[in-house]
Design a protein around this motif. Sequence first.
Motif, mmCIF file in Angstrom:
data_model
loop_
_atom_site.group_PDB
_atom_site.id
_atom_site.type_symbol
_atom_site.label_atom_id
_atom_site.label_comp_id
_atom_site.label_asym_id
_atom_site.label_seq_id
_atom_site.Cartn_x
_atom_site.Cartn_y
_atom_site.Cartn_z
ATOM 1 N N ASN A 65 17.578 -4.539 5.119
ATOM 2 C CA ASN A 65 18.659 -4.834 4.073
ATOM 3 C C ASN A 65 18.889 -5.670 3.183
ATOM 4 O O ASN A 65 18.978 -5.435 1.882
ATOM 5 N N GLU A 66 18.278 -6.918 3.598
ATOM 6 C CA GLU A 66 18.174 -7.968 2.501
ATOM 7 C C GLU A 66 17.215 -7.702 1.387
ATOM 8 O O GLU A 66 17.441 -7.798 0.224
ATOM 9 N N VAL A 67 16.070 -7.015 1.884
ATOM 10 C CA VAL A 67 15.030 -6.806 0.821
ATOM 11 C C VAL A 67 15.709 -5.626 0.042
ATOM 12 O O VAL A 67 15.255 -5.501 -1.453
ATOM 13 N N THR A 68 16.305 -4.651 0.295
ATOM 14 C CA THR A 68 16.696 -3.636 -0.535
ATOM 15 C C THR A 68 17.813 -4.410 -1.354
ATOM 16 O O THR A 68 17.956 -3.839 -2.483
ATOM 17 N N ASN A 69 18.535 -4.992 -0.947
ATOM 18 C CA ASN A 69 19.833 -5.641 -1.721
ATOM 19 C C ASN A 69 18.928 -6.460 -2.802
ATOM 20 O O ASN A 69 19.671 -6.491 -3.943
ATOM 21 N N LYS A 70 17.913 -7.120 -2.466
ATOM 22 C CA LYS A 70 17.340 -8.110 -3.619
ATOM 23 C C LYS A 70 16.584 -6.774 -4.798
ATOM 24 O O LYS A 70 16.720 -7.544 -5.952
ATOM 25 N N PHE A 71 15.976 -5.891 -4.338
ATOM 26 C CA PHE A 71 15.582 -5.028 -5.170
ATOM 27 C C PHE A 71 16.560 -4.529 -6.051
ATOM 28 O O PHE A 71 16.399 -4.498 -7.316
ATOM 29 N N LYS A 72 17.678 -4.284 -5.650
ATOM 30 C CA LYS A 72 18.802 -3.626 -6.483
ATOM 31 C C LYS A 72 19.203 -4.771 -7.539
ATOM 32 O O LYS A 72 19.602 -4.476 -8.442
ATOM 33 N N LYS A 73 19.460 -6.291 -7.071
ATOM 34 C CA LYS A 73 19.770 -7.080 -7.901
ATOM 35 C C LYS A 73 18.801 -7.290 -9.278
ATOM 36 O O LYS A 73 19.235 -7.600 -10.415
ATOM 37 N N VAL A 74 17.448 -7.240 -8.656
ATOM 38 C CA VAL A 74 16.493 -7.274 -10.018
ATOM 39 C C VAL A 74 16.129 -6.076 -10.442
ATOM 40 O O VAL A 74 15.340 -6.086 -11.534
ATOM 41 N N LYS A 75 16.946 -4.919 -10.139
ATOM 42 C CA LYS A 75 16.549 -3.627 -10.864
ATOM 43 C C LYS A 75 15.095 -3.207 -10.569
ATOM 44 O O LYS A 75 14.490 -2.648 -11.410
ATOM 45 N N ILE A 76 14.476 -3.314 -9.427
ATOM 46 C CA ILE A 76 13.197 -2.834 -9.153
ATOM 47 C C ILE A 76 13.394 -1.408 -8.358
ATOM 48 O O ILE A 76 14.077 -1.527 -7.304
ATOM 49 N N LYS A 77 12.757 -0.510 -8.803
ATOM 50 C CA LYS A 77 12.863 0.765 -8.330
ATOM 51 C C LYS A 77 11.664 0.946 -7.389
ATOM 52 O O LYS A 77 10.500 1.383 -7.788
ATOM 53 N N PHE A 78 11.714 0.280 -6.102
ATOM 54 C CA PHE A 78 11.035 0.803 -5.083
ATOM 55 C C PHE A 78 11.706 1.199 -3.890
ATOM 56 O O PHE A 78 12.081 0.394 -3.150
ATOM 57 N N TYR A 79 11.912 2.739 -3.829
ATOM 58 C CA TYR A 79 12.750 2.930 -2.659
ATOM 59 C C TYR A 79 11.856 3.674 -1.652
ATOM 60 O O TYR A 79 10.770 3.989 -1.889
ATOM 61 N N ASP A 80 12.459 4.015 -0.649
ATOM 62 C CA ASP A 80 11.998 4.776 0.353
ATOM 63 C C ASP A 80 10.600 4.116 0.927
ATOM 64 O O ASP A 80 9.574 4.499 0.946
ATOM 65 N N GLU B 23 8.638 1.121 3.849
ATOM 66 C CA GLU B 23 8.962 0.833 5.000
ATOM 67 C C GLU B 23 8.120 -0.565 5.305
ATOM 68 O O GLU B 23 7.204 -0.931 4.460
ATOM 69 N N ILE B 24 8.554 -1.436 6.170
ATOM 70 C CA ILE B 24 7.903 -2.635 6.241
ATOM 71 C C ILE B 24 7.180 -2.645 7.653
ATOM 72 O O ILE B 24 7.868 -2.307 8.780
ATOM 73 N N LYS B 25 5.845 -2.924 7.537
ATOM 74 C CA LYS B 25 5.101 -3.018 8.657
ATOM 75 C C LYS B 25 4.674 -4.463 8.963
ATOM 76 O O LYS B 25 4.196 -5.073 8.296
ATOM 77 N N TYR B 26 4.499 -4.792 10.274
ATOM 78 C CA TYR B 26 4.222 -6.390 10.708
ATOM 79 C C TYR B 26 2.950 -6.094 11.573
ATOM 80 O O TYR B 26 2.764 -5.454 12.443
ATOM 81 N N VAL B 27 1.909 -6.907 11.203
ATOM 82 C CA VAL B 27 0.532 -6.804 11.738
ATOM 83 C C VAL B 27 0.162 -8.322 12.130
ATOM 84 O O VAL B 27 0.709 -9.169 11.445
ATOM 85 N N LYS C 92 0.919 -1.006 0.154
ATOM 86 C CA LYS C 92 -0.070 -0.010 0.081
ATOM 87 C C LYS C 92 0.987 1.222 0.001
ATOM 88 O O LYS C 92 1.765 1.582 1.051
ATOM 89 N N TRP C 93 0.894 2.072 -1.060
ATOM 90 C CA TRP C 93 1.811 2.994 -1.215
ATOM 91 C C TRP C 93 3.122 2.875 -1.097
ATOM 92 O O TRP C 93 3.551 2.001 -1.831
ATOM 93 N N LYS C 94 3.639 3.302 -0.149
ATOM 94 C CA LYS C 94 5.220 3.134 0.184
ATOM 95 C C LYS C 94 5.112 2.036 1.416
ATOM 96 O O LYS C 94 6.359 2.050 1.778
ATOM 97 N N SER C 95 4.365 1.441 1.749
ATOM 98 C CA SER C 95 4.459 0.563 2.938
ATOM 99 C C SER C 95 4.099 -0.960 2.420
ATOM 100 O O SER C 95 3.415 -1.444 1.533
ATOM 101 N N ILE C 96 4.838 -1.969 2.853
ATOM 102 C CA ILE C 96 4.707 -3.065 2.606
ATOM 103 C C ILE C 96 4.320 -3.780 3.970
ATOM 104 O O ILE C 96 5.047 -3.544 5.147
ATOM 105 N N ILE C 97 3.200 -4.484 3.925
ATOM 106 C CA ILE C 97 2.460 -4.860 5.067
ATOM 107 C C ILE C 97 2.561 -6.470 5.148
ATOM 108 O O ILE C 97 2.111 -7.256 4.227
ATOM 109 N N VAL C 98 3.165 -6.955 6.164
ATOM 110 C CA VAL C 98 3.634 -8.210 6.376
ATOM 111 C C VAL C 98 2.526 -8.783 7.668
ATOM 112 O O VAL C 98 2.751 -8.323 8.734
ATOM 113 N N LYS C 99 1.499 -9.771 7.335
ATOM 114 C CA LYS C 99 0.771 -10.291 8.468
ATOM 115 C C LYS C 99 1.164 -11.533 9.010
ATOM 116 O O LYS C 99 1.722 -12.452 7.983
#
Length: 95
Positions: free
Chosen positions: A73-88, A90-94, A47-54
């Motif tokens: 950090n792991e997620v950011t590194n994987k995004f860079k490896k596959v060249k996904i532009k999804f910056y800034d 946050e991951i929320k846990y619910v 949702k927008w710039k949030s990743i919600i993990v249930k």
Amino acid sequence: MHLSTSINKRNLNEMTIKSLVWNSIVEVFNNEKNIDIKPYLVSIQIKWKSIIVKVNKTIVKSEILLLEDKIKNEVTNKFKKVKIKFYDFEIKYVI
């Protein structure tokens, strides 16, 4: 570009992001705690710039929060490896 092509591309990117987040959480948790967390992960939403993990247990949420920096950090590194532009993001846990 046709609308159907655009929608399919967006869904593909969304599924890729969800998959990378899921796998990152599982890998970090397995490496750090040596526990399989897959049964406790319920879903991932974007949702927008949030990743919600249930998750389905409070104790799992608290344990994940202890490893939050490593997961991000792991997620950011994987995004860079596959060249996904999804910056800034946050991951929320619910629960």
